[in-house]
Design a protein around this motif. Structure first.
Motif, short mmCIF file in Angstrom:
data_model
loop_
_atom_site.label_atom_id
_atom_site.label_comp_id
_atom_site.label_asym_id
_atom_site.label_seq_id
_atom_site.Cartn_x
_atom_site.Cartn_y
_atom_site.Cartn_z
N ARG A 153 42.26 39.20 35.40
CA ARG A 153 41.05 39.38 34.59
C ARG A 153 40.72 38.10 33.80
N LEU A 154 41.74 37.37 33.37
CA LEU A 154 41.46 36.12 32.66
C LEU A 154 40.72 35.16 33.58
N ASN A 155 41.10 35.15 34.85
CA ASN A 155 40.41 34.27 35.79
C ASN A 155 39.01 34.78 36.13
N ILE A 156 38.80 36.09 36.05
CA ILE A 156 37.43 36.62 36.25
C ILE A 156 36.55 36.14 35.09
N SER A 157 37.08 36.23 33.87
CA SER A 157 36.34 35.72 32.71
C SER A 157 36.09 34.22 32.88
N GLY A 158 37.14 33.50 33.32
CA GLY A 158 37.04 32.05 33.47
C GLY A 158 35.98 31.65 34.48
N GLU A 159 35.90 32.40 35.56
CA GLU A 159 34.91 32.08 36.60
C GLU A 159 33.49 32.19 36.03
N ARG A 160 33.23 33.28 35.30
CA ARG A 160 31.88 33.50 34.76
C ARG A 160 31.53 32.44 33.71
N LEU A 161 32.56 31.94 33.03
CA LEU A 161 32.32 30.94 31.97
C LEU A 161 32.52 29.51 32.48
N PHE B 239 31.28 42.00 30.80
CA PHE B 239 32.47 42.41 31.57
C PHE B 239 33.64 41.45 31.37
N THR B 240 33.40 40.35 30.66
CA THR B 240 34.47 39.36 30.45
C THR B 240 35.07 39.55 29.05
N LYS B 241 36.20 38.88 28.86
CA LYS B 241 36.75 38.83 27.49
C LYS B 241 36.41 37.47 26.90
N ALA B 242 35.14 37.14 26.97
CA ALA B 242 34.65 35.90 26.35
C ALA B 242 34.79 36.06 24.84
N ALA B 243 35.22 34.99 24.17
CA ALA B 243 35.38 35.04 22.72
C ALA B 243 34.09 35.50 22.05
N GLY B 244 32.96 35.00 22.54
CA GLY B 244 31.67 35.31 21.92
C GLY B 244 31.29 36.78 21.95
N ASN B 245 31.82 37.54 22.91
CA ASN B 245 31.52 38.97 22.94
C ASN B 245 32.02 39.64 21.67
N TYR B 246 33.14 39.13 21.17
CA TYR B 246 33.76 39.73 19.99
C TYR B 246 33.08 39.20 18.73
N ALA C 83 36.42 45.84 32.31
CA ALA C 83 37.29 46.65 33.18
C ALA C 83 38.66 46.75 32.52
N GLY C 84 38.76 47.66 31.57
CA GLY C 84 39.98 47.78 30.77
C GLY C 84 41.18 48.16 31.62
N ILE C 85 42.30 47.51 31.36
CA ILE C 85 43.53 47.83 32.10
C ILE C 85 44.12 49.13 31.56
N THR C 86 43.94 49.37 30.27
CA THR C 86 44.35 50.66 29.71
C THR C 86 43.46 51.76 30.28
N ARG C 87 42.16 51.49 30.38
CA ARG C 87 41.21 52.45 30.97
C ARG C 87 41.66 52.82 32.38
N ASP C 88 41.95 51.79 33.19
CA ASP C 88 42.35 52.02 34.57
C ASP C 88 43.66 52.81 34.63
N SER C 89 44.59 52.50 33.74
CA SER C 89 45.89 53.18 33.74
C SER C 89 45.70 54.65 33.37
N ILE C 90 44.82 54.91 32.40
CA ILE C 90 44.58 56.29 31.97
C ILE C 90 43.90 57.09 33.09
N LEU C 91 42.96 56.46 33.78
CA LEU C 91 42.31 57.15 34.90
C LEU C 91 43.35 57.52 35.97
N LYS C 92 44.23 56.57 36.27
CA LYS C 92 45.25 56.82 37.31
C LYS C 92 46.20 57.94 36.86
N LEU C 93 46.60 57.88 35.60
CA LEU C 93 47.54 58.88 35.08
C LEU C 93 46.90 60.27 35.11
#
Ligand code: COI
Length: 347
Positions: free
Chosen positions: A90-98, A187-194, A250-260
């Motif tokens: 996911r860090l690389n997905i953010s990196g690609e967009r930025l 969808f990224t964890k860009a600093a500016g989103n926060y 695309a939260g990893i906790t979200r995905d884990s909770i859906l799977k669980l």
């Protein structure tokens, strides 16, 4: 990899029974520079201040993204990281967009593992505690021309943490400000989103709330996220969460909770949830639970929702789905339940 150890550990100066999120940092950090079109050798050094110029590109143009993940102390005393490769991707997905360079997997994983081995003692031993890991990348050229940076710096810090929000939170459905737009970087964890979320959140806090529920940018008609987290609501016996889009992380906790939950044969649906549907369910009592899902807080229960001039109470049952999910995740992370999805990565 060059490793420079701290001459004296600071661990004894930290009160592990009273940890404020993100305030204490372990003894070491991992740093890797990208220069002249190539990643250099990574280095572990004592955590501390570094010498950076005020013309640092990231300070002006915000080419910066981060990740958040956690290492847990298992019941047998060993240390294990939750889904690190998913954070790496996911860090690389953010990196690609930025438009930042892709970080090679070996730099990320070898840096992470070496750092955790060195600072293993910093992984807390008490329940509900963990070592929060903050990998991040920022543009580090020293110029203020408005064009992409040429140099980048990738860093991993770690920080022992306890529970993020003690207790439940009251949230406001945001119907004016927007966190993310289609085609944007939501969808990224860009600093500016926060950074961009602080003002609306501050306004909500002034009104007596703890966080906001973000809604869509066009009509503020559909709920999207809650604060810095993904959101899940239980209406009747169905667990609902908005579907991923380019406006939702695309939260990893979200995905884990859906799977669980799917593994437990619960009725979970990824679908649009309108504000109207949520408010009607709150009004007629079919809204049984609501909670945020994220790395930092894991599951953060919502006990009140404000919309326009009304406030609705949301139940937070001790034996509800939120608590069952939190317990289920904790048991996997601490080695008390089978890790059937192979989420844990031992150091
Ligand atoms: C999370 O909920 O895991 C986050 O991203 C929170 C972080 C910004 C502190």
């Amino acid at each position: 990899m060059k490793i420079t150890r701290t001459p004296k550990s600071r661990i004894d100066s930290v009160d592990f029974s009273n940890l404020t999120f993100g305030q204490n940092f372990a003894d070491h950090m991992f740093v890797c520079q990208y220069k002249n079109g190539a990643w250099q050798e990574g280095e572990i050094m004592p955590y501390g201040k570094v010498n950076l110029s005020y013309s640092l590109h990231a300070l002006h143009y915000g080419q910066a993204a981060f990740e958040g993940m956690k290492a847990y102390r298992k019941a047998d005393g060993k240390v294990s990281v939750f889904r690190p490769l998913d954070n790496f991707r996911r860090l690389n997905i953010s990196g690609e967009r930025l438009l930042m360079p892709q970080i090679p997997e070996d730099i990320f994983m070898e840096g992470l593992m070496a750092l955790l081995k060195l600072d293993e003692e910093w992984v807390p031993k008490s329940a509900d505690h963990s070592l929060y890991i903050r990998p991040f990348i920022f543009s580090s050229s020293e110029f203020i021309a408005a064009r992409p940076s040429e140099d980048y710096t990738f860093v991993i810090l770690t920080s022992p943490v306890g529970p993020y929000y003690p207790g439940s939170v009251k949230v406001k459905i945001e119907d004016k400000f927007t966190r993310a737009t289609s085609g944007g970087i939501g969808f990224t964890k860009a600093a500016g989103n926060y950074g961009g979320a602080f003002y609306p959140t501050h306004k909500a806090i002034e009104e007596g709330f703890k966080q906001v529920i973000w809604t869509d940018h066009k009509e503020h008609k559909y709920i999207e996220e809650s604060g810095t987290m993904n959101i899940m609501v239980r209406i009747g016996d169905s667990l609902l969460t908005p579907p991923l889009s380019d406006r939702i992380l695309a939260g990893i906790t979200r995905d884990s909770i859906l799977k669980l939950c799917r593994d437990w044969n619960l009725d979970v649906q990824e679908r649009l949830i309108s504000v109207d549907e949520l408010v009607s369910a709150a009004r007629d009592g079919s809204l049984k639970e609501a909670f945020g899902m994220g790395t930092a807080a894991v599951v953060s229960t919502i006990d009140g929702i404000g919309y326009k001039n009304e406030i609705f109470t949301v139940p937070t049952p001790k034996d509800g789905f939120a608590m069952k999910i939190k317990k289920g995740l904790t048991e996997i992370r601490t080695g008390l339940a089978e890790d059937k999805f192979s989420w844990m990565h031992n150091i």
